[in-house]
Design a protein around this motif. Structure first.
Motif, PDB file in Angstrom:
ATOM      1  N   GLN A   1      10.415  17.631  -2.865  1.00 52.73           N
ATOM      2  CA  GLN A   1      10.076  17.812  -1.454  1.00 52.73           C
ATOM      3  C   GLN A   1       9.743  16.508  -0.745  1.00 52.73           C
ATOM      4  OE1 GLN A   1       7.110  20.876  -0.668  1.00 52.73           O
ATOM      5  NE2 GLN A   1       7.955  22.194  -2.260  1.00 52.73           N
ATOM      6  N   HIS A   2       9.079  15.591  -1.451  1.00 49.94           N
ATOM      7  CA  HIS A   2       8.544  14.414  -0.764  1.00 49.94           C
ATOM      8  C   HIS A   2       9.228  13.100  -1.120  1.00 49.94           C
ATOM      9  CE1 HIS A   2       5.453  16.939   0.935  1.00 49.94           C
ATOM     10  NE2 HIS A   2       5.153  17.390  -0.274  1.00 49.94           N
ATOM     11  N   PHE A   3      10.081  13.119  -2.153  1.00 48.19           N
ATOM     12  CA  PHE A   3      10.838  11.906  -2.493  1.00 48.19           C
ATOM     13  C   PHE A   3      12.334  12.171  -2.610  1.00 48.19           C
ATOM     14  CE2 PHE A   3       6.551  10.894  -4.004  1.00 48.19           C
ATOM     15  CZ  PHE A   3       6.380   9.601  -3.537  1.00 48.19           C
ATOM     16  N   GLY A   4      12.736  13.444  -2.487  1.00 53.02           N
ATOM     17  CA  GLY A   4      14.152  13.773  -2.602  1.00 53.02           C
ATOM     18  C   GLY A   4      14.693  13.578  -4.004  1.00 53.02           C
ATOM     19  N   LEU A   5      13.834  13.662  -5.006  1.00 55.95           N
ATOM     20  CA  LEU A   5      14.238  13.434  -6.401  1.00 55.95           C
ATOM     21  C   LEU A   5      14.338  14.761  -7.149  1.00 55.95           C
ATOM     22  CD1 LEU A   5      11.883  10.414  -7.199  1.00 55.95           C
ATOM     23  CD2 LEU A   5      14.322  10.319  -6.633  1.00 55.95           C
ATOM     24  N   ASN A   6      15.461  14.954  -7.831  1.00 54.67           N
ATOM     25  CA  ASN A   6      15.667  16.184  -8.596  1.00 54.67           C
ATOM     26  C   ASN A   6      16.084  15.845 -10.024  1.00 54.67           C
ATOM     27  OD1 ASN A   6      15.516  18.515  -6.530  1.00 54.67           O
ATOM     28  ND2 ASN A   6      16.868  17.034  -5.533  1.00 54.67           N
ATOM     29  N   ASN A   7      15.610  16.657 -10.966  1.00 61.52           N
ATOM     30  CA  ASN A   7      15.991  16.505 -12.377  1.00 61.52           C
ATOM     31  C   ASN A   7      15.747  15.094 -12.899  1.00 61.52           C
ATOM     32  OD1 ASN A   7      16.987  19.225 -12.449  1.00 61.52           O
ATOM     33  ND2 ASN A   7      18.856  18.504 -11.444  1.00 61.52           N
ATOM     34  N   VAL A   8      14.568  14.554 -12.611  1.00 64.42           N
ATOM     35  CA  VAL A   8      14.248  13.200 -13.059  1.00 64.42           C
ATOM     36  C   VAL A   8      13.383  13.267 -14.319  1.00 64.42           C
ATOM     37  CG1 VAL A   8      14.476  12.075 -10.831  1.00 64.42           C
ATOM     38  CG2 VAL A   8      12.311  13.175 -11.429  1.00 64.42           C
ATOM     39  N   ASN A   9      13.500  12.224 -15.124  1.00 66.67           N
ATOM     40  CA  ASN A   9      12.700  12.141 -16.342  1.00 66.67           C
ATOM     41  C   ASN A   9      11.492  11.244 -16.114  1.00 66.67           C
ATOM     42  OD1 ASN A   9      14.386  13.764 -18.010  1.00 66.67           O
ATOM     43  ND2 ASN A   9      15.828  12.053 -18.177  1.00 66.67           N
ATOM     44  N   TYR A  10      10.365  11.646 -16.634  1.00 65.05           N
ATOM     45  CA  TYR A  10       9.154  10.837 -16.556  1.00 65.05           C
ATOM     46  C   TYR A  10       8.233  11.286 -17.684  1.00 65.05           C
ATOM     47  CZ  TYR A  10       7.924  15.007 -13.801  1.00 65.05           C
ATOM     48  OH  TYR A  10       7.753  16.299 -13.367  1.00 65.05           O
ATOM     49  N   PRO A  11       7.349  10.409 -18.153  1.00 68.71           N
ATOM     50  CA  PRO A  11       6.449  10.785 -19.251  1.00 68.71           C
ATOM     51  C   PRO A  11       5.466  11.866 -18.813  1.00 68.71           C
ATOM     52  CG  PRO A  11       5.857   8.641 -18.357  1.00 68.71           C
ATOM     53  CD  PRO A  11       7.150   9.012 -17.707  1.00 68.71           C
ATOM     54  N   ARG A  12       5.095  12.746 -19.739  1.00 72.32           N
ATOM     55  CA  ARG A  12       4.259  13.899 -19.386  1.00 72.32           C
ATOM     56  C   ARG A  12       3.216  14.187 -20.466  1.00 72.32           C
ATOM     57  NH1 ARG A  12       8.727  17.708 -16.567  1.00 72.32           N
ATOM     58  NH2 ARG A  12      10.312  16.118 -16.312  1.00 72.32           N
ATOM     59  N   HIS A  13       2.011  14.499 -20.008  1.00 72.79           N
ATOM     60  CA  HIS A  13       0.980  15.089 -20.874  1.00 72.79           C
ATOM     61  C   HIS A  13       0.952  16.583 -20.559  1.00 72.79           C
ATOM     62  CE1 HIS A  13      -0.752  11.198 -21.994  1.00 72.79           C
ATOM     63  NE2 HIS A  13      -0.839  10.865 -20.717  1.00 72.79           N
ATOM     64  N   PHE A  14       0.770  17.425 -21.576  1.00 80.98           N
ATOM     65  CA  PHE A  14       0.628  18.862 -21.356  1.00 80.98           C
ATOM     66  C   PHE A  14      -0.782  19.272 -21.769  1.00 80.98           C
ATOM     67  CE2 PHE A  14       5.195  18.251 -21.923  1.00 80.98           C
ATOM     68  CZ  PHE A  14       5.687  18.927 -20.824  1.00 80.98           C
ATOM     69  N   VAL A  15      -1.533  19.816 -20.790  1.00 81.73           N
ATOM     70  CA  VAL A  15      -2.938  20.193 -21.044  1.00 81.73           C
ATOM     71  C   VAL A  15      -3.154  21.604 -20.480  1.00 81.73           C
ATOM     72  CG1 VAL A  15      -5.345  19.508 -20.782  1.00 81.73           C
ATOM     73  CG2 VAL A  15      -3.557  17.755 -20.749  1.00 81.73           C
TER      74      VAL A  15
ATOM     75  N   GLY B   1       0.786  -1.240   0.000  1.00 83.52           N
ATOM     76  CA  GLY B   1       0.000   0.000   0.000  1.00 83.52           C
ATOM     77  C   GLY B   1       0.809   1.276   0.000  1.00 83.52           C
ATOM     78  N   ALA B   2       2.142   1.180   0.016  1.00 83.80           N
ATOM     79  CA  ALA B   2       2.982   2.379   0.013  1.00 83.80           C
ATOM     80  C   ALA B   2       3.191   2.864  -1.425  1.00 83.80           C
ATOM     81  CB  ALA B   2       4.329   2.076   0.660  1.00 83.80           C
ATOM     82  N   VAL B   3       3.321   4.174  -1.585  1.00 86.56           N
ATOM     83  CA  VAL B   3       3.573   4.732  -2.914  1.00 86.56           C
ATOM     84  C   VAL B   3       5.039   4.522  -3.261  1.00 86.56           C
ATOM     85  CG1 VAL B   3       3.654   6.841  -4.290  1.00 86.56           C
ATOM     86  CG2 VAL B   3       1.733   6.441  -2.755  1.00 86.56           C
ATOM     87  N   SER B   4       5.276   3.940  -4.402  1.00 85.84           N
ATOM     88  CA  SER B   4       6.629   3.681  -4.883  1.00 85.84           C
ATOM     89  C   SER B   4       7.028   4.776  -5.866  1.00 85.84           C
ATOM     90  CB  SER B   4       6.687   2.314  -5.570  1.00 85.84           C
ATOM     91  OG  SER B   4       7.810   2.216  -6.411  1.00 85.84           O
ATOM     92  N   ALA B   5       8.178   5.422  -5.595  1.00 80.12           N
ATOM     93  CA  ALA B   5       8.652   6.471  -6.501  1.00 80.12           C
ATOM     94  C   ALA B   5       8.906   5.895  -7.890  1.00 80.12           C
ATOM     95  CB  ALA B   5       9.919   7.100  -5.944  1.00 80.12           C
ATOM     96  N   HIS B   6       9.422   4.661  -7.936  1.00 77.48           N
ATOM     97  CA  HIS B   6       9.701   4.013  -9.220  1.00 77.48           C
ATOM     98  C   HIS B   6       8.409   3.827 -10.015  1.00 77.48           C
ATOM     99  CE1 HIS B   6      11.595   1.377 -12.156  1.00 77.48           C
ATOM    100  NE2 HIS B   6      10.611   0.514 -11.958  1.00 77.48           N
ATOM    101  N   ARG B   7       7.346   3.376  -9.358  1.00 76.84           N
ATOM    102  CA  ARG B   7       6.067   3.180 -10.047  1.00 76.84           C
ATOM    103  C   ARG B   7       5.431   4.514 -10.428  1.00 76.84           C
ATOM    104  NH1 ARG B   7       2.859  -2.005  -7.440  1.00 76.84           N
ATOM    105  NH2 ARG B   7       4.631  -3.446  -7.437  1.00 76.84           N
ATOM    106  N   LEU B   8       5.599   5.504  -9.567  1.00 74.10           N
ATOM    107  CA  LEU B   8       5.050   6.830  -9.861  1.00 74.10           C
ATOM    108  C   LEU B   8       5.679   7.403 -11.128  1.00 74.10           C
ATOM    109  CD1 LEU B   8       3.337   9.306  -9.041  1.00 74.10           C
ATOM    110  CD2 LEU B   8       5.272  10.069  -7.653  1.00 74.10           C
ATOM    111  N   LEU B   9       6.998   7.285 -11.236  1.00 74.35           N
ATOM    112  CA  LEU B   9       7.704   7.837 -12.386  1.00 74.35           C
ATOM    113  C   LEU B   9       7.454   7.042 -13.666  1.00 74.35           C
ATOM    114  CD1 LEU B   9      11.101   8.818 -10.730  1.00 74.35           C
ATOM    115  CD2 LEU B   9       9.172  10.300 -11.293  1.00 74.35           C
ATOM    116  N   ALA B  10       6.938   5.839 -13.522  1.00 73.98           N
ATOM    117  CA  ALA B  10       6.593   5.041 -14.706  1.00 73.98           C
ATOM    118  C   ALA B  10       5.252   5.481 -15.291  1.00 73.98           C
ATOM    119  CB  ALA B  10       6.550   3.555 -14.338  1.00 73.98           C
ATOM    120  N   CYS B  11       4.461   6.210 -14.484  1.00 73.07           N
ATOM    121  CA  CYS B  11       3.166   6.719 -14.959  1.00 73.07           C
ATOM    122  C   CYS B  11       3.348   8.144 -15.489  1.00 73.07           C
ATOM    123  CB  CYS B  11       2.149   6.745 -13.821  1.00 73.07           C
ATOM    124  SG  CYS B  11       1.642   5.131 -13.233  1.00 73.07           S
ATOM    125  N   PRO B  12       2.618   8.524 -16.519  1.00 70.66           N
ATOM    126  CA  PRO B  12       2.716   9.917 -17.000  1.00 70.66           C
ATOM    127  C   PRO B  12       2.187  10.905 -15.964  1.00 70.66           C
ATOM    128  CG  PRO B  12       1.677   8.497 -18.637  1.00 70.66           C
ATOM    129  CD  PRO B  12       1.726   7.709 -17.355  1.00 70.66           C
TER     130      PRO B  12
END
Length: 300
Positions: free
Chosen positions: A212-226, A184-195
C-alpha cells in the motif's frame, strides 16, 4: 433419525482427536466408540472421519458436528429455561466456542463479553487464528462464531460488519533511524534490510503495508515470528525489527515510534455466526457487536 449416542461418540472423537481419548471421555471402550462411529457412517452412507495419527472430520462430518453443537446449545438453553435461575455447581455452566484473531481477543473482545459470560454462566473456548483464517473453524463446525475478514456469509451463516482495526508500522527508535536516509526519509531499501517482527506465518499485514505504501509486492526480507501478542510487541520494543501493531495498543507502548507517520493498514472485521442461533449464542452476538461499536473504528 440420528442416534444420540452415535453423535456423542462422533463429537468426542472430533474434540479429542482420537478414539482412545474419546473412549476415556465417555467411559466406554475403544471398540464401542469405533462401532458407534461405523454404524453412523453406514446409516448415512459416507465417511465422517479421516483416521490417522490425529483423527479429523470429513466435510460431511464437519456439517454433522455443526448440527450436533447447535442442538446441544438449544437443549442447554431449553433446560436452563425450564429450571429457572441456574443453581450453583459445575453443571450449571454452558460452554460456547469462538474463533478470534489474537489482536481482537484482549483489546476489545474479552472486555466486551465478560459481563455477559458471568451473568448467564457461560464458559468460553477461544480458538486463536489469523483474522483471514478464523472462518475455517466456523466452516468446520468447531465454533459458533468467528471474528473474520470474510465479508461473504458462509452457507447457513450471517456476516455482520463490526468495524475496522487500524494498524501502524512501528519500531524501536534505533531501528527507525536505521531505516531513514540522511534527509530523514524512510528508505524502502533500508527497511527491507531490517528484520520484520511477524505474529505467525499466516500474518500478511507487513506485506499489505509494503504494497500500500511502497508499491512493493512479493518481496523478500528477514523475519522474526513471535506468536504471542505481548511477546510480539516486546520484541519490537527490544529492537528486533519493525512490525504492525494495532493503533489502540500503542498508547501502552510509548517506546515504539512510527516508521511512516500517518501510513496505516485498515482491516475490516466481521462477525460470522450461525443464521439460526440458540438464545445463549444470540446474547453473545449482541455483546460482540456492542463491544465492536465501542472499540473499533467505523468502516469507510
Amino acid at each position: 433419525m440420528l442416534d444420540a449416542r452415535q453423535l456423542d461418540a462422533l463429537a468426542a472423537v472430533a474434540d479429542t482427536g482420537s478414539f482412545a481419548a474419546a473412549a476415556r471421555q465417555l467411559s466406554l471402550t475403544v471398540a464401542a466408540i469405533s462401532l458407534r462411529i461405523r454404524s453412523l457412517e453406514d446409516a448415512l452412507g459416507q465417511r465422517l472421519l479421516v483416521r490417522g495419527k490425529r483423527v479429523h472430520a470429513t466435510a460431511a462430518g464437519q456439517a454433522l458436528l455443526g448440527h450436533v453443537r447447535q442442538v446441544r446449545l438449544m437443549e442447554a438453553d431449553l433446560l436452563s429455561g425450564l429450571r429457572g435461575a441456574p443453581e450453583a455447581g459445575p453443571g450449571a455452566w454452558q460452554n460456547l466456542s469462538v474463533a478470534i484473531n489474537a489482536d481482537s481477543v484482549a483489546s476489545w473482545f474479552l472486555p466486551g463479553v465478560t459481563a455477559l459470560l458471568m451473568r448467564h454462566r457461560l464458559t468460553l473456548e477461544v480458538l486463536i487464528d489469523d483474522q483471514d483464517h478464523t472462518h475455517d473453524a466456523l466452516k468446520g463446525g468447531d465454533v459458533i462464531g468467528c471474528v473474520t475478514t470474510l465479508a461473504e456469509p458462509m452457507r447457513g451463516c450471517v456476516a455482520e460488519p463490526l468495524g475496522v482495526m487500524r494498524y501502524r508500522c512501528v519500531a524501536a527508535p534505533a531501528v527507525v533511524q536505521r531505516c531513514r536516509t540522511s534527509r530523514g526519509a524512510v528508505s524502502a531499501h533500508r527497511l527491507l534490510a531490517c528484520p520484520a517482527v511477524i505474529f505467525n506465518r499466516k500474518d500478511a499485514l507487513q506485506d499489505a503495508f509494503l504494497a500500500q505504501h511502497f508499491g512493493l509486492n512479493n518481496v523478500n526480507y528477514p523475519r522474526h515470528f513471535v506468536p504471542a501478542v505481548d511477546a510480539f510487541e516486546t520484541a519490537i520494543g527490544l529492537g528486533l525489527g519493525w512490525g504492525m501493531v494495532p493503533e489502540q495498543n500503542l498508547r501502552h507502548r510509548p517506546e515504539l515510534q512510527e516508521l511512516l507517520p500517518g501510513a496505516t493498514v485498515d482491516v475490516a472485521l466481521y462477525w460470522q455466526h450461525w443464521a439460526h442461533e440458540p438464545p445463549s449464542a444470540q446474547r453473545l452476538t449482541a455483546a460482540v457487536k456492542s463491544a465492536a461499536r465501542e472499540h473499533l473504528g467505523a468502516a469507510a
